[in-house]
Write a protein that holds these residues in place. Structure first.
Motif, PDB file in Angstrom:
ATOM      1  N   LYS A  44       0.809  -1.219   0.000  1.00 22.36           N
ATOM      2  CA  LYS A  44       0.000   0.000   0.000  1.00 22.36           C
ATOM      3  C   LYS A  44       0.843   1.271   0.000  1.00 22.36           C
ATOM      4  O   LYS A  44       0.304   2.368   0.085  1.00 22.36           O
ATOM      5  N   ALA A  45       2.169   1.124  -0.089  1.00 20.14           N
ATOM      6  CA  ALA A  45       3.101   2.259  -0.166  1.00 20.14           C
ATOM      7  C   ALA A  45       2.892   3.238   0.984  1.00 20.14           C
ATOM      8  O   ALA A  45       2.870   4.442   0.788  1.00 20.14           O
ATOM      9  N   GLU A  46       2.747   2.701   2.186  1.00 19.34           N
ATOM     10  CA  GLU A  46       2.556   3.546   3.361  1.00 19.34           C
ATOM     11  C   GLU A  46       3.722   3.367   4.316  1.00 19.34           C
ATOM     12  O   GLU A  46       4.261   2.279   4.456  1.00 19.34           O
ATOM     13  N   GLY A  47       4.071   4.437   4.989  1.00 13.76           N
ATOM     14  CA  GLY A  47       5.090   4.366   6.031  1.00 13.76           C
ATOM     15  C   GLY A  47       6.497   4.557   5.508  1.00 13.76           C
ATOM     16  O   GLY A  47       6.751   4.658   4.307  1.00 13.76           O
ATOM     17  N   ARG A  48       7.401   4.608   6.482  1.00 15.05           N
ATOM     18  CA  ARG A  48       8.822   4.771   6.149  1.00 15.05           C
ATOM     19  C   ARG A  48       9.331   3.543   5.430  1.00 15.05           C
ATOM     20  O   ARG A  48       8.983   2.418   5.734  1.00 15.05           O
ATOM     21  N   GLY A  49      10.161   3.763   4.489  1.00 16.31           N
ATOM     22  CA  GLY A  49      10.789   2.653   3.781  1.00 16.31           C
ATOM     23  C   GLY A  49       9.960   2.061   2.661  1.00 16.31           C
ATOM     24  O   GLY A  49      10.406   1.126   2.005  1.00 16.31           O
ATOM     25  N   SER A  50       8.769   2.574   2.423  1.00 12.25           N
ATOM     26  CA  SER A  50       7.929   1.974   1.385  1.00 12.25           C
ATOM     27  C   SER A  50       8.515   2.187  -0.017  1.00 12.25           C
ATOM     28  O   SER A  50       8.466   1.277  -0.839  1.00 12.25           O
ATOM     29  N   LEU A  51       9.082   3.352  -0.267  1.00  9.17           N
ATOM     30  CA  LEU A  51       9.733   3.582  -1.558  1.00  9.17           C
ATOM     31  C   LEU A  51      10.918   2.640  -1.706  1.00  9.17           C
ATOM     32  O   LEU A  51      11.086   1.994  -2.749  1.00  9.17           O
ATOM     33  N   ALA A 105       9.868   2.550  -8.329  1.00 13.99           N
ATOM     34  CA  ALA A 105       9.507   3.895  -7.865  1.00 13.99           C
ATOM     35  C   ALA A 105       8.204   4.353  -8.509  1.00 13.99           C
ATOM     36  O   ALA A 105       7.393   5.023  -7.870  1.00 13.99           O
ATOM     37  N   SER A 106       7.985   3.975  -9.756  1.00 14.77           N
ATOM     38  CA  SER A 106       6.754   4.333 -10.450  1.00 14.77           C
ATOM     39  C   SER A 106       5.544   3.725  -9.745  1.00 14.77           C
ATOM     40  O   SER A 106       4.515   4.388  -9.566  1.00 14.77           O
ATOM     41  N   ARG A 107       5.658   2.478  -9.328  1.00 18.53           N
ATOM     42  CA  ARG A 107       4.549   1.852  -8.592  1.00 18.53           C
ATOM     43  C   ARG A 107       4.290   2.604  -7.297  1.00 18.53           C
ATOM     44  O   ARG A 107       3.155   2.881  -6.939  1.00 18.53           O
ATOM     45  N   TRP A 108       5.350   2.961  -6.593  1.00 21.60           N
ATOM     46  CA  TRP A 108       5.207   3.677  -5.328  1.00 21.60           C
ATOM     47  C   TRP A 108       4.519   5.022  -5.547  1.00 21.60           C
ATOM     48  O   TRP A 108       3.591   5.379  -4.830  1.00 21.60           O
ATOM     49  N   ALA A 158       3.416   9.196 -12.135  1.00 19.80           N
ATOM     50  CA  ALA A 158       4.010   7.855 -12.184  1.00 19.80           C
ATOM     51  C   ALA A 158       4.500   7.444 -13.575  1.00 19.80           C
ATOM     52  O   ALA A 158       5.573   6.839 -13.687  1.00 19.80           O
ATOM     53  N   PRO A 159       3.762   7.731 -14.651  1.00 20.43           N
ATOM     54  CA  PRO A 159       4.235   7.301 -15.976  1.00 20.43           C
ATOM     55  C   PRO A 159       5.585   7.891 -16.371  1.00 20.43           C
ATOM     56  O   PRO A 159       6.318   7.289 -17.152  1.00 20.43           O
ATOM     57  N   TRP A 160       5.914   9.059 -15.841  1.00 21.67           N
ATOM     58  CA  TRP A 160       7.185   9.690 -16.209  1.00 21.67           C
ATOM     59  C   TRP A 160       8.384   8.855 -15.782  1.00 21.67           C
ATOM     60  O   TRP A 160       9.461   8.964 -16.379  1.00 21.67           O
ATOM     61  N   LEU A 161       8.214   8.010 -14.780  1.00 15.52           N
ATOM     62  CA  LEU A 161       9.316   7.154 -14.346  1.00 15.52           C
ATOM     63  C   LEU A 161       9.501   5.940 -15.263  1.00 15.52           C
ATOM     64  O   LEU A 161      10.509   5.247 -15.183  1.00 15.52           O
ATOM     65  N   ILE A 162       8.549   5.700 -16.144  1.00 15.05           N
ATOM     66  CA  ILE A 162       8.648   4.621 -17.133  1.00 15.05           C
ATOM     67  C   ILE A 162       9.220   5.146 -18.455  1.00 15.05           C
ATOM     68  O   ILE A 162       9.734   4.388 -19.265  1.00 15.05           O
TER      69      ILE A 162
END
Length: 163
Positions: free
Chosen positions: A12-19, A72-75, A139-143
């Motif tokens: 769910k990309a929440e909290g520290r360290g999720s990226l 990173a794009s998913r995050w 997000a797409p810009w990271l792809i």
């Protein structure tokens, strides 16, 4: 302070360290697969280097960065849209296709499978950008770098077909 919950941080990309988790999963998979390819001898030069393509170590570094950007794009997508459904996994599907590339091209050989694999990878990269753009514009810009790299490699394959 409680330890971060892996499923919440990663899925769910929440909290520290999720990226870091979203990026690390793909980078570690890339390192593991490349280690395997070197161990079985598929990553060694097969004779002639394709013109206009950097040496293998640089290509490996490029792919490591590109796969990290996919994580990173998913995050960015999940954080920005709040959607952790199927759309959020499209960068990982693209990553799986990219990681599988050496296996269906017979150890990174220049052949029809490599050409068509590059075409499919480029098409999938554009499709992932379009899917992510529906709910999150950043997000797409990271792809985009993956699409540029795929386009570059495809143009070199067209200019210098295998002999």
């Amino acid at each position: 302070m409680p330890a971060p919950n892996f499923s919440t941080a990663f899925l769910k990309a929440e909290g520290r360290g999720s990226l870091a988790m979203n990026v690390a999963v793909l980078i570690l998979a890339t390192i593991a697969i490349n280690g395997f390819l070197f161990a079985i001898g598929w990553a060694r030069p097969s004779g002639r280097q394709m013109p206009m393509i950097p040496p293998g170590a640089i290509v490996g570094l490029i792919w490591t960065v590109l796969l990290g950007l996919m994580g990173a794009s998913r995050w960015v997508y999940v954080r920005g849209s709040g959607d952790s459904g199927w759309r959020s996994w499209t960068p990982f599907a693209l990553a799986a296709l990219c990681i599988a590339y050496p296996f269906y091209t017979s150890g990174l050989q220049r052949n029809a499978a490599a050409f068509w694999g590059t075409v499919v990878t480029l098409i999938v990269a554009v499709a992932v950008m379009l899917v992510l753009r529906v709910r999150e514009r950043r997000a797409p810009w990271l792809i985009v770098p993956t699409a540029f790299w795929g386009g570059y490699v495809l143009s070199v394959m067209i200019a210098y077909p295998p002999a």
